[in-house]
Design a protein around this motif. Structure first.
Motif, PDB file in Angstrom:
ATOM      1  N   LEU A  76       0.660  -1.206   0.057  1.00 27.14           N
ATOM      2  CA  LEU A  76      -0.010   0.059   0.060  1.00 27.14           C
ATOM      3  C   LEU A  76       0.731   1.459   0.203  1.00 27.14           C
ATOM      4  CD1 LEU A  76      -2.559   1.638   0.460  1.00 27.14           C
ATOM      5  CD2 LEU A  76      -2.640   1.217   2.891  1.00 27.14           C
ATOM      6  N   PHE A  77       1.816   1.347   1.071  1.00 20.74           N
ATOM      7  CA  PHE A  77       2.849   2.466   1.114  1.00 20.74           C
ATOM      8  C   PHE A  77       3.747   2.613  -0.297  1.00 20.74           C
ATOM      9  CE2 PHE A  77       0.832   2.663   5.073  1.00 20.74           C
ATOM     10  CZ  PHE A  77       0.662   4.027   5.325  1.00 20.74           C
ATOM     11  N   ARG A  78       3.991   1.630  -1.079  1.00 22.07           N
ATOM     12  CA  ARG A  78       4.779   1.807  -2.236  1.00 22.07           C
ATOM     13  C   ARG A  78       3.913   2.152  -3.395  1.00 22.07           C
ATOM     14  NH1 ARG A  78       9.730   0.391  -1.859  1.00 22.07           N
ATOM     15  NH2 ARG A  78       9.929  -0.395  -4.177  1.00 22.07           N
ATOM     16  N   LEU A  79       2.530   2.111  -3.492  1.00 19.55           N
ATOM     17  CA  LEU A  79       1.763   2.610  -4.512  1.00 19.55           C
ATOM     18  C   LEU A  79       2.134   3.701  -4.867  1.00 19.55           C
ATOM     19  CD1 LEU A  79      -1.660   0.894  -3.614  1.00 19.55           C
ATOM     20  CD2 LEU A  79       0.198  -0.108  -5.055  1.00 19.55           C
ATOM     21  N   SER A 131      -8.635  -3.281  -6.598  1.00 20.92           N
ATOM     22  CA  SER A 131      -9.378  -1.899  -6.282  1.00 20.92           C
ATOM     23  C   SER A 131      -8.404  -0.629  -6.886  1.00 20.92           C
ATOM     24  CB  SER A 131      -9.778  -1.643  -4.910  1.00 20.92           C
ATOM     25  OG  SER A 131     -10.506  -2.505  -4.323  1.00 20.92           O
ATOM     26  N   TYR A 132      -7.014  -0.897  -6.616  1.00 20.48           N
ATOM     27  CA  TYR A 132      -6.152   0.223  -6.897  1.00 20.48           C
ATOM     28  C   TYR A 132      -5.795  -0.044  -8.552  1.00 20.48           C
ATOM     29  CZ  TYR A 132      -1.437   2.439  -7.632  1.00 20.48           C
ATOM     30  OH  TYR A 132      -0.444   3.340  -8.170  1.00 20.48           O
ATOM     31  N   GLN A 133      -5.896  -1.057  -9.058  1.00 20.20           N
ATOM     32  CA  GLN A 133      -5.628  -1.136 -10.494  1.00 20.20           C
ATOM     33  C   GLN A 133      -6.624  -0.658 -11.187  1.00 20.20           C
ATOM     34  OE1 GLN A 133      -4.456  -5.338 -11.802  1.00 20.20           O
ATOM     35  NE2 GLN A 133      -3.317  -5.365  -9.685  1.00 20.20           N
ATOM     36  N   LEU A 134      -8.050  -1.030 -10.819  1.00 17.77           N
ATOM     37  CA  LEU A 134      -9.350  -0.159 -11.465  1.00 17.77           C
ATOM     38  C   LEU A 134      -9.039   1.285 -11.361  1.00 17.77           C
ATOM     39  CD1 LEU A 134     -12.056  -2.682 -10.323  1.00 17.77           C
ATOM     40  CD2 LEU A 134     -11.292  -2.513 -12.700  1.00 17.77           C
ATOM     41  N   TRP A 135      -8.645   1.585 -10.180  1.00 17.87           N
ATOM     42  CA  TRP A 135      -8.523   3.156 -10.039  1.00 17.87           C
ATOM     43  C   TRP A 135      -7.695   3.673 -11.069  1.00 17.87           C
ATOM     44  CZ3 TRP A 135      -4.513   6.373  -7.945  1.00 17.87           C
ATOM     45  CH2 TRP A 135      -4.928   7.816  -7.712  1.00 17.87           C
ATOM     46  N   CYS A 136      -6.513   3.234 -11.168  1.00 21.08           N
ATOM     47  CA  CYS A 136      -5.685   3.602 -12.085  1.00 21.08           C
ATOM     48  C   CYS A 136      -5.920   3.665 -13.455  1.00 21.08           C
ATOM     49  CB  CYS A 136      -4.357   2.916 -11.993  1.00 21.08           C
ATOM     50  SG  CYS A 136      -3.265   3.068 -10.481  1.00 21.08           S
ATOM     51  N   ILE A 137      -6.820   2.261 -13.855  1.00 19.09           N
ATOM     52  CA  ILE A 137      -7.271   2.378 -14.994  1.00 19.09           C
ATOM     53  C   ILE A 137      -8.653   3.287 -15.516  1.00 19.09           C
ATOM     54  CG2 ILE A 137      -8.920   1.035 -16.414  1.00 19.09           C
ATOM     55  CD1 ILE A 137      -7.497  -1.590 -15.470  1.00 19.09           C
ATOM     56  N   TYR A 138      -9.235   3.726 -14.457  1.00 20.79           N
ATOM     57  CA  TYR A 138     -10.480   4.642 -14.919  1.00 20.79           C
ATOM     58  C   TYR A 138     -10.385   5.934 -14.342  1.00 20.79           C
ATOM     59  CZ  TYR A 138     -13.059   0.538 -15.861  1.00 20.79           C
ATOM     60  OH  TYR A 138     -13.830  -0.648 -16.306  1.00 20.79           O
ATOM     61  N   LYS A 139      -9.156   6.488 -13.715  1.00 20.75           N
ATOM     62  CA  LYS A 139      -9.042   7.763 -13.435  1.00 20.75           C
ATOM     63  C   LYS A 139      -8.487   8.853 -14.506  1.00 20.75           C
ATOM     64  CE  LYS A 139      -4.278   7.562 -11.649  1.00 20.75           C
ATOM     65  NZ  LYS A 139      -3.512   8.913 -12.175  1.00 20.75           N
ATOM     66  N   LYS A 140      -8.051   7.958 -15.822  1.00 19.08           N
ATOM     67  CA  LYS A 140      -7.818   8.492 -16.761  1.00 19.08           C
ATOM     68  C   LYS A 140      -8.843   8.530 -17.938  1.00 19.08           C
ATOM     69  CE  LYS A 140      -4.800   5.275 -17.883  1.00 19.08           C
ATOM     70  NZ  LYS A 140      -3.708   4.500 -18.325  1.00 19.08           N
TER      71      LYS A 140
END
Length: 256
Positions: free
Chosen positions: A113-116, A158-167
């Protein structure tokens, strides 16, 4: 240049520190004394011990003698047993502690988490607090249950989806493949993990990805069904619950 720290940030750091201290104290109290409690915990323990003590990957214990079609795994599949068994080899092969495995997995989850890279520090702390204060993590990390590793996958996906859809642009091939591989791996731990593939459904709005997404969703559904059919032993309904209820009621199983 001085580092500016707000009262809010100090509060968050203090709250996170308190949770870490609490988890550490709880770990010290239970790491050598906790024993499997209940059917599921005992199954997880025996499967981990089979690997750590004897390199036996087939399940050493079943409800009714029935195992998976491939590998002779138990009703939980092979994922949990391999993780707990390999960690057990490091700490105590003859008596592997899944509680220790859970705590290691939780620690690795926080490190990840803290390395994301795309999250701000304050957001990372908030997420860490939400994870550590969740009643499922509080209860099951200090047991032989496996919910902790499911949280790890939930965080990653969840993080991967966030990275995909924030663009506003289409995601890269690397992002899509990484997400799919994570879903595929989760399915080997959690029966319904393949359903995370539906998180990519909105990407059909991109013409360049439409065919791939439409093909990937049914393919992953087939993959999930085949994985559960081939690598997971069927749960012996209703016979197993017959004995579970009988034990709870302190009576003989129905029909005996």
């Amino acid at each position: 240049m001085k580092l500016q720290v707000t009262k809010k940030q100090l509060f968050l750091f203090a709250a996170l520190a308190l949770f870490i201290v609490f988890y550490f104290i709880r770990f010290v109290q239970l790491k050598n004394s906790y024993q499997p409690n209940g059917t599921d915990e005992f199954l997880y323990y025996m499967e981990a011990k089979g690997i750590s003590a004897a390199n036996q990957y087939s399940t050493p214990i079943t409800f009714d003698g029935v195992t998976s079609k491939i590998g002779h795994f138990g009703i939980h599949g092979w994922g949990y047993a391999v993780v707990d068994g390999w960690l057990g080899k490091i700490f105590n092969a003859e008596n592997p502690s899944i509680l220790i495995s859970n705590c290691i997995i939780l620690l690795l989850t926080l490190i990840i988490l803290f390395r994301l890279k795309q999250l701000e520090l304050e957001h990372k702390i908030w997420i860490a607090l939400l994870v550590l204060s969740n009643h499922v993590i509080l209860r099951y990390t200090f047991s032989y249950y496996q919910e902790t590793i499911q949280f790890t996958f939930g965080l990653l996906l969840s993080y991967q989806l966030w990275c995909i859809y924030k663009k506003t642009t289409a995601p890269t091939t690397k992002e899509i493949i990484t997400y799919m591989l994570t879903v595929a791996l989760l399915t080997q731990f959690r029966y319904n993990g393949f359903l995370w593939i539906f998180g990519l459904l909105p990407l059909i709005s991109f013409k360049s990805l439409r065919v791939w997404i439409i093909a990937a969703i049914p393919a992953f559904c087939v993959y999930g069904i085949l994985s559960n059919t081939l690598f997971v032993a069927p749960f012996p309904y209703p016979e197993a619950f017959n004995y579970v209820f009988a034990d709870a009621l302190k009576t003989k199983p129905f029909g005996e």
